[in-house]
Design a protein around this motif. Structure first.
Motif, PDB file in Angstrom:
ATOM      1  N   LEU A 128     -38.994 -98.687  -8.986  1.00  8.80           N
ATOM      2  CA  LEU A 128     -38.673 -99.156 -10.333  1.00  8.80           C
ATOM      3  C   LEU A 128     -39.898 -99.147 -11.245  1.00  8.80           C
ATOM      4  N   ASP A 129     -41.061 -99.479 -10.687  1.00 12.83           N
ATOM      5  CA  ASP A 129     -42.293 -99.538 -11.479  1.00 12.83           C
ATOM      6  C   ASP A 129     -42.921 -98.171 -11.703  1.00 12.83           C
ATOM      7  N   GLY A 130     -42.366 -97.129 -11.074  1.00 12.22           N
ATOM      8  CA  GLY A 130     -42.898 -95.791 -11.247  1.00 12.22           C
ATOM      9  C   GLY A 130     -44.100 -95.487 -10.359  1.00 12.22           C
ATOM     10  N   VAL A 131     -44.394 -96.362  -9.408  1.00 14.28           N
ATOM     11  CA  VAL A 131     -45.473 -96.096  -8.453  1.00 14.28           C
ATOM     12  C   VAL A 131     -45.037 -94.979  -7.513  1.00 14.28           C
ATOM     13  N   LEU A 132     -43.768 -95.022  -7.120  1.00 13.19           N
ATOM     14  CA  LEU A 132     -43.162 -93.943  -6.342  1.00 13.19           C
ATOM     15  C   LEU A 132     -42.140 -93.251  -7.226  1.00 13.19           C
ATOM     16  N   ASN A 133     -42.279 -91.945  -7.387  1.00 16.02           N
ATOM     17  CA  ASN A 133     -41.368 -91.177  -8.230  1.00 16.02           C
ATOM     18  C   ASN A 133     -40.484 -90.280  -7.377  1.00 16.02           C
ATOM     19  N   GLU A 134     -39.463 -89.702  -8.005  1.00 17.24           N
ATOM     20  CA  GLU A 134     -38.571 -88.779  -7.302  1.00 17.24           C
ATOM     21  C   GLU A 134     -39.390 -87.697  -6.618  1.00 17.24           C
ATOM     22  N   GLY A 135     -39.090 -87.452  -5.354  1.00 19.61           N
ATOM     23  CA  GLY A 135     -39.782 -86.427  -4.595  1.00 19.61           C
ATOM     24  C   GLY A 135     -41.052 -86.892  -3.910  1.00 19.61           C
ATOM     25  N   ASP A 136     -41.515 -88.095  -4.252  1.00 17.73           N
ATOM     26  CA  ASP A 136     -42.725 -88.621  -3.607  1.00 17.73           C
ATOM     27  C   ASP A 136     -42.426 -89.029  -2.170  1.00 17.73           C
ATOM     28  N   ALA A 137     -43.426 -88.865  -1.326  1.00 19.03           N
ATOM     29  CA  ALA A 137     -43.309 -89.295   0.068  1.00 19.03           C
ATOM     30  C   ALA A 137     -43.618 -90.775   0.174  1.00 19.03           C
ATOM     31  N   LEU A 138     -42.842 -91.472   0.999  1.00 20.74           N
ATOM     32  CA  LEU A 138     -43.152 -92.852   1.331  1.00 20.74           C
ATOM     33  C   LEU A 138     -44.264 -92.843   2.372  1.00 20.74           C
ATOM     34  N   LEU A 193     -33.067 -98.129   3.001  1.00 17.08           N
ATOM     35  CA  LEU A 193     -33.249 -97.268   1.824  1.00 17.08           C
ATOM     36  C   LEU A 193     -32.496 -95.950   1.983  1.00 17.08           C
ATOM     37  N   VAL A 194     -32.467 -95.431   3.192  1.00 16.85           N
ATOM     38  CA  VAL A 194     -31.691 -94.210   3.475  1.00 16.85           C
ATOM     39  C   VAL A 194     -30.209 -94.500   3.304  1.00 16.85           C
ATOM     40  N   ASP A 195     -29.748 -95.632   3.870  1.00 20.62           N
ATOM     41  CA  ASP A 195     -28.333 -96.005   3.776  1.00 20.62           C
ATOM     42  C   ASP A 195     -27.888 -96.177   2.323  1.00 20.62           C
ATOM     43  N   GLU A 196     -28.811 -96.633   1.483  1.00 12.64           N
ATOM     44  CA  GLU A 196     -28.521 -96.820   0.054  1.00 12.64           C
ATOM     45  C   GLU A 196     -28.700 -95.528  -0.729  1.00 12.64           C
ATOM     46  N   GLN A 197     -29.048 -94.447  -0.038  1.00 10.81           N
ATOM     47  CA  GLN A 197     -29.263 -93.119  -0.621  1.00 10.81           C
ATOM     48  C   GLN A 197     -30.375 -93.104  -1.669  1.00 10.81           C
ATOM     49  N   LEU A 198     -31.381 -93.953  -1.447  1.00 14.61           N
ATOM     50  CA  LEU A 198     -32.540 -93.986  -2.334  1.00 14.61           C
ATOM     51  C   LEU A 198     -33.640 -93.065  -1.831  1.00 14.61           C
ATOM     52  N   ARG A 246     -40.000-104.337  -1.619  1.00 13.02           N
ATOM     53  CA  ARG A 246     -41.276-103.885  -2.178  1.00 13.02           C
ATOM     54  C   ARG A 246     -41.233-102.392  -2.511  1.00 13.02           C
ATOM     55  N   VAL A 247     -40.628-101.606  -1.648  1.00 12.62           N
ATOM     56  CA  VAL A 247     -40.495-100.171  -1.922  1.00 12.62           C
ATOM     57  C   VAL A 247     -39.598 -99.967  -3.146  1.00 12.62           C
ATOM     58  N   VAL A 248     -38.521-100.744  -3.243  1.00 20.72           N
ATOM     59  CA  VAL A 248     -37.640-100.677  -4.412  1.00 20.72           C
ATOM     60  C   VAL A 248     -38.440-100.990  -5.676  1.00 20.72           C
ATOM     61  N   ALA A 249     -39.262-102.032  -5.633  1.00 24.74           N
ATOM     62  CA  ALA A 249     -40.084-102.384  -6.798  1.00 24.74           C
ATOM     63  C   ALA A 249     -41.040-101.249  -7.160  1.00 24.74           C
ATOM     64  N   MET A 250     -41.590-100.585  -6.147  1.00 26.12           N
ATOM     65  CA  MET A 250     -42.499 -99.472  -6.398  1.00 26.12           C
ATOM     66  C   MET A 250     -41.763 -98.306  -7.074  1.00 26.12           C
TER      67      MET A 250
END
Length: 124
Positions: free
Chosen positions: A24-34, A58-63, A18-22
């Motif tokens: 990809l969909d631009g709901v979460l952008n670079e630098g945004d906090a989870l 997500l950390v292990d995948e360096q995302l 779900r976080v990955v989808a967010m």
């Protein structure tokens, strides 16, 4: 974030997806906090360890990166990396079965693409 859990896949994996989808969909952008682990755990009545496990993937995948005392943040280039990986996975895992089904049903891929474009044009 609204989630319906699927019994066939571990919840931490579904949360990660779900976080990955967010991203990809631009709901979460670079630098945004989870959202914080505690917040997600409370919102969805999950064990915080489950949320932590999803975030650790997500950390292990360096995302995303952990910022001590601040939380988790989407890494620069995460969306591009995900797009590349998801496209490769789609072509490797999903497209062959989809293409075979289209052929079995006698559907022409090029015609479907053309019809889809026409429908998009009509809806704009």
């Amino acid at each position: 974030m609204t989630i319906t859990w699927n019994d066939n896949t571990p919840i931490y994996r579904q949360l990660r997806d779900r976080v990955v989808a967010m991203i990809l969909d631009g709901v979460l952008n670079e630098g945004d906090a989870l959202p914080s682990v505690r917040q997600v755990a409370a919102d969805f009545q999950l064990n915080p360890i489950t949320v932590s496990k999803a975030y650790q993937e997500l950390v292990d995948e360096q995302l995303v990166e952990k910022r001590r005392g601040l939380g988790m943040y989407v890494n620069e280039g995460a969306r591009e990396a995900l797009l590349k990986n998801e496209r490769e996975r789609f072509l490797r895992e999903e497209w062959p079965a989809l293409y075979a089904r289209l052929k079995r049903l006698g559907l022409d891929v090029e015609r479907l693409v053309q019809d889809s474009r026409e429908m998009e044009g009509a809806s704009q």
